[in-house]
Design an enzyme around this catalytic site. Sequence first.
Site, PDB file in Angstrom:
ATOM      1  N   PHE A  63       0.851  -1.197   0.000  1.00  0.00           N
ATOM      2  CA  PHE A  63       0.000   0.000   0.000  1.00  0.00           C
ATOM      3  C   PHE A  63       0.884   1.243   0.000  1.00  0.00           C
ATOM      4  CE2 PHE A  63      -2.230   3.509   2.016  1.00  0.00           C
ATOM      5  CZ  PHE A  63      -3.377   3.561   1.243  1.00  0.00           C
ATOM      6  N   LYS A  65       4.372   1.676  -0.628  1.00  0.00           N
ATOM      7  CA  LYS A  65       5.628   1.062  -1.071  1.00  0.00           C
ATOM      8  C   LYS A  65       6.830   1.955  -0.797  1.00  0.00           C
ATOM      9  CE  LYS A  65       3.689  -1.756  -4.834  1.00  0.00           C
ATOM     10  NZ  LYS A  65       4.314  -3.076  -4.862  1.00  0.00           N
ATOM     11  N   ASN A 110      -3.365  -7.983  -8.575  1.00  0.00           N
ATOM     12  CA  ASN A 110      -2.331  -7.019  -8.952  1.00  0.00           C
ATOM     13  C   ASN A 110      -1.148  -7.727  -9.588  1.00  0.00           C
ATOM     14  OD1 ASN A 110       0.443  -6.576  -7.386  1.00  0.00           O
ATOM     15  ND2 ASN A 110      -0.996  -7.510  -5.933  1.00  0.00           N
ATOM     16  N   ARG A 111      -0.581  -7.031 -10.565  1.00  0.00           N
ATOM     17  CA  ARG A 111       0.706  -7.457 -11.127  1.00  0.00           C
ATOM     18  C   ARG A 111       1.610  -6.221 -11.227  1.00  0.00           C
ATOM     19  NH1 ARG A 111      -2.886  -8.639 -15.625  1.00  0.00           N
ATOM     20  NH2 ARG A 111      -2.838  -6.966 -17.176  1.00  0.00           N
ATOM     21  N   PHE A 114       6.712  -4.697  -8.274  1.00  0.00           N
ATOM     22  CA  PHE A 114       7.662  -3.945  -7.428  1.00  0.00           C
ATOM     23  C   PHE A 114       7.981  -2.563  -8.003  1.00  0.00           C
ATOM     24  CE2 PHE A 114       9.934  -7.924  -5.451  1.00  0.00           C
ATOM     25  CZ  PHE A 114       8.830  -8.146  -4.652  1.00  0.00           C
ATOM     26  N   ASN A 141       9.943  -4.062   4.059  1.00  0.00           N
ATOM     27  CA  ASN A 141       9.819  -5.267   3.242  1.00  0.00           C
ATOM     28  C   ASN A 141      10.716  -5.095   2.017  1.00  0.00           C
ATOM     29  OD1 ASN A 141       8.711  -6.796   0.948  1.00  0.00           O
ATOM     30  ND2 ASN A 141       7.044  -7.356   2.323  1.00  0.00           N
ATOM     31  N   SER A 175       6.234 -12.598  -3.968  1.00  0.00           N
ATOM     32  CA  SER A 175       5.368 -11.874  -4.894  1.00  0.00           C
ATOM     33  C   SER A 175       5.363 -12.596  -6.229  1.00  0.00           C
ATOM     34  CB  SER A 175       5.868 -10.440  -5.086  1.00  0.00           C
ATOM     35  OG  SER A 175       5.608  -9.703  -3.925  1.00  0.00           O
ATOM     36  N   ASN A 177       4.885 -11.424  -9.165  1.00  0.00           N
ATOM     37  CA  ASN A 177       5.032 -10.569 -10.345  1.00  0.00           C
ATOM     38  C   ASN A 177       6.461 -10.224 -10.720  1.00  0.00           C
ATOM     39  OD1 ASN A 177       2.134 -10.361 -10.522  1.00  0.00           O
ATOM     40  ND2 ASN A 177       2.297  -9.103  -8.671  1.00  0.00           N
ATOM     41  N   THR A 178       7.426 -10.849 -10.061  1.00  0.00           N
ATOM     42  CA  THR A 178       8.823 -10.720 -10.459  1.00  0.00           C
ATOM     43  C   THR A 178       9.267 -12.100 -10.912  1.00  0.00           C
ATOM     44  OG1 THR A 178       9.264  -8.892  -8.945  1.00  0.00           O
ATOM     45  CG2 THR A 178      11.166 -10.186  -9.638  1.00  0.00           C
ATOM     46  N   LYS A 215       8.433 -13.547   4.206  1.00  0.00           N
ATOM     47  CA  LYS A 215       7.022 -13.539   3.764  1.00  0.00           C
ATOM     48  C   LYS A 215       6.830 -14.608   2.704  1.00  0.00           C
ATOM     49  CE  LYS A 215       3.288 -10.547   2.215  1.00  0.00           C
ATOM     50  NZ  LYS A 215       2.873  -9.154   2.033  1.00  0.00           N
ATOM     51  N   ASN A 244       1.396 -13.919   1.165  1.00  0.00           N
ATOM     52  CA  ASN A 244       1.301 -13.000   0.034  1.00  0.00           C
ATOM     53  C   ASN A 244       0.055 -13.339  -0.794  1.00  0.00           C
ATOM     54  OD1 ASN A 244       2.170 -11.064  -1.955  1.00  0.00           O
ATOM     55  ND2 ASN A 244       4.250 -11.378  -1.172  1.00  0.00           N
ATOM     56  N   SER A 317      -6.428  -5.359   1.059  1.00  0.00           N
ATOM     57  CA  SER A 317      -7.527  -5.307   0.083  1.00  0.00           C
ATOM     58  C   SER A 317      -8.846  -4.854   0.695  1.00  0.00           C
ATOM     59  CB  SER A 317      -7.728  -6.677  -0.565  1.00  0.00           C
ATOM     60  OG  SER A 317      -6.559  -7.077  -1.220  1.00  0.00           O
TER      61      SER A 317
HETATM   62  C1  LIG Z   1      -1.793  -3.722  -5.009  1.00  0.00           C
HETATM   63  C2  LIG Z   1      -1.031  -4.634  -4.096  1.00  0.00           C
HETATM   64  C3  LIG Z   1       0.347  -4.524  -4.024  1.00  0.00           C
HETATM   65  C4  LIG Z   1       1.075  -5.368  -3.187  1.00  0.00           C
HETATM   66  N1  LIG Z   1       2.430  -5.221  -3.123  1.00  0.00           N
HETATM   67  C5  LIG Z   1       3.138  -6.001  -2.261  1.00  0.00           C
HETATM   68  C6  LIG Z   1       4.545  -5.827  -2.129  1.00  0.00           C
HETATM   69  O1  LIG Z   1       5.157  -4.948  -2.739  1.00  0.00           O
HETATM   70  N2  LIG Z   1       5.201  -6.659  -1.274  1.00  0.00           N
HETATM   71  C7  LIG Z   1       4.557  -7.628  -0.561  1.00  0.00           C
HETATM   72  O2  LIG Z   1       5.210  -8.344   0.211  1.00  0.00           O
HETATM   73  N3  LIG Z   1       3.222  -7.793  -0.648  1.00  0.00           N
HETATM   74  C8  LIG Z   1       2.508  -7.011  -1.483  1.00  0.00           C
HETATM   75  N4  LIG Z   1       1.146  -7.179  -1.572  1.00  0.00           N
HETATM   76  C9  LIG Z   1       0.484  -8.260  -0.803  1.00  0.00           C
HETATM   77  C10 LIG Z   1      -0.127  -7.770   0.505  1.00  0.00           C
HETATM   78  O3  LIG Z   1       0.867  -7.270   1.369  1.00  0.00           O
HETATM   79  C11 LIG Z   1      -0.881  -8.923   1.212  1.00  0.00           C
HETATM   80  O4  LIG Z   1       0.041  -9.947   1.528  1.00  0.00           O
HETATM   81  C12 LIG Z   1      -1.985  -9.503   0.347  1.00  0.00           C
HETATM   82  O5  LIG Z   1      -2.642  -8.497  -0.402  1.00  0.00           O
HETATM   83  C13 LIG Z   1      -3.033 -10.270   1.181  1.00  0.00           C
HETATM   84  O6  LIG Z   1      -3.693  -9.415   2.086  1.00  0.00           O
HETATM   85  P1  LIG Z   1      -5.153  -8.763   1.775  1.00  0.00           P
HETATM   86  O7  LIG Z   1      -6.040  -9.900   1.328  1.00  0.00           O
HETATM   87  O8  LIG Z   1      -5.576  -8.149   3.063  1.00  0.00           O
HETATM   88  O9  LIG Z   1      -4.935  -7.767   0.708  1.00  0.00           O
HETATM   89  C14 LIG Z   1       0.398  -6.351  -2.418  1.00  0.00           C
HETATM   90  C15 LIG Z   1      -0.990  -6.446  -2.486  1.00  0.00           C
HETATM   91  C16 LIG Z   1      -1.723  -5.611  -3.310  1.00  0.00           C
HETATM   92  C17 LIG Z   1      -3.215  -5.743  -3.374  1.00  0.00           C
END
Ligand SMILES: Cc1cc2nc3c(=O)[nH]c(=O)nc-3n(C[C@H](O)[C@H](O)[C@H](O)COP(=O)(O)O)c2cc1C
Length: 355
Positions: A63, A65, A110-111, A114, A141, A175, A177-178, A215, A244, A317
Amino acid sequence: MTAGYRLIRPLLWLLKAESAHDLALWTLTRGLVPASGAPDDPVLAVDLWGRHFANPVGLAAGFDKDARAIGPVFGLGAGFVEVGSVTPRPQAGNPRPRLFRLSEDEAVINRMGFNNRGMAAMRERLTAWTAGGGPGVVGVNIGKNKDSKDAAADYRACTEGLADLAGYLVVNVSSPNTPGLRALQSRAALEGILGAVRRGLDAMAPDKRPPLLLKVAPDLTDSDKQDIAAVALDFPLDGLIVSNTTISRPAGLAAAHRAEAGGLSGRPLFAPSTALLGDFHDLTRGRVPLIGVGGIFSGADAYAKIRAGATLVQLYSALVYEGPGLIGRIKQDLAGLLRRDGYSRLQDAVGMDRV
Ligand SMILES: Cc1cc2nc3c(=O)[nH]c(=O)nc-3n(C[C@H](O)[C@H](O)[C@H](O)COP(=O)(O)O)c2cc1C
């Protein structure tokens, strides 16, 4: 949902998901979201890693970053904030669109890849926050740049660049997406990465070293889980964050965007990530503190994570769907549930469903 957010949400929905996110962050940084003034119920306090958390409800990574809104997020009532994922060098992330609402499912895909301003910019922000005497625990993180050939070197660089300012440090290898990132969850790869991070931490004065967490993804095989639990116990790690986003698409998703590539979060992630949390509680015999994240929308959801083994919880979310008043409501309901069940401190309820 508060009456205010009920009015604002349809307007936010007129914007693309990422623009709405940017607007939300901007609104927070400008101080336009009213802070929650209420002090936390003492039943919610958690002491962990020598740190005090006034409540266990944190903001998950992704959220904020770039650590732009730490103070305002604490103002919403969060007990801690996790910034990042941050990489050594700034990077743009994947092409847009890369963030999708799945409204019918109360989920997000999301994709992002980073997207972040890099560790030097993060260092400036965290230094300013610390110098201002900001309260509360801020976790950092860390990830790797997409084009980096040496993942361990990237994690070590982020450790050396940021660990002294971190309330805790999270190695994010989960994650989706990498490319290749989640393969770093194998035992050999993890030992390489964590070894590099450890060498970075060892170079610091012992009293400056933050707790080290990993994580994990929800899409793990049984042998992955056993490997990660063994590493957590042997290394040892100070904690695991479970979990994640998922690359799976649970049956029953209704929203048009369900087939978009990326990680799924929100309501459909609650059951699988909570089951995984329980698995890690059992595999680590309750000896490794766990942060439970995935699909928390209510105090009851947070309580279920705690009973499955989490000492702290995080969310992201649900804020999209419920708005900023959610954190206060979760805390109030969670305190009520703990007291209803006779607990005078949250930590006594951790893992109670697993005994
Ligand atoms: C838009 C978005 C970006 C995210 N970016 C990261 C990230 O940069 N690093 C990470 O460890 N998790 C990232 N997450 C994952 C969240 O930290 C979390 O682990 C995941 O969304 C599950 O929780 P939620 O269901 O409450 O969203 C991201 C999630 C979303 C929705």
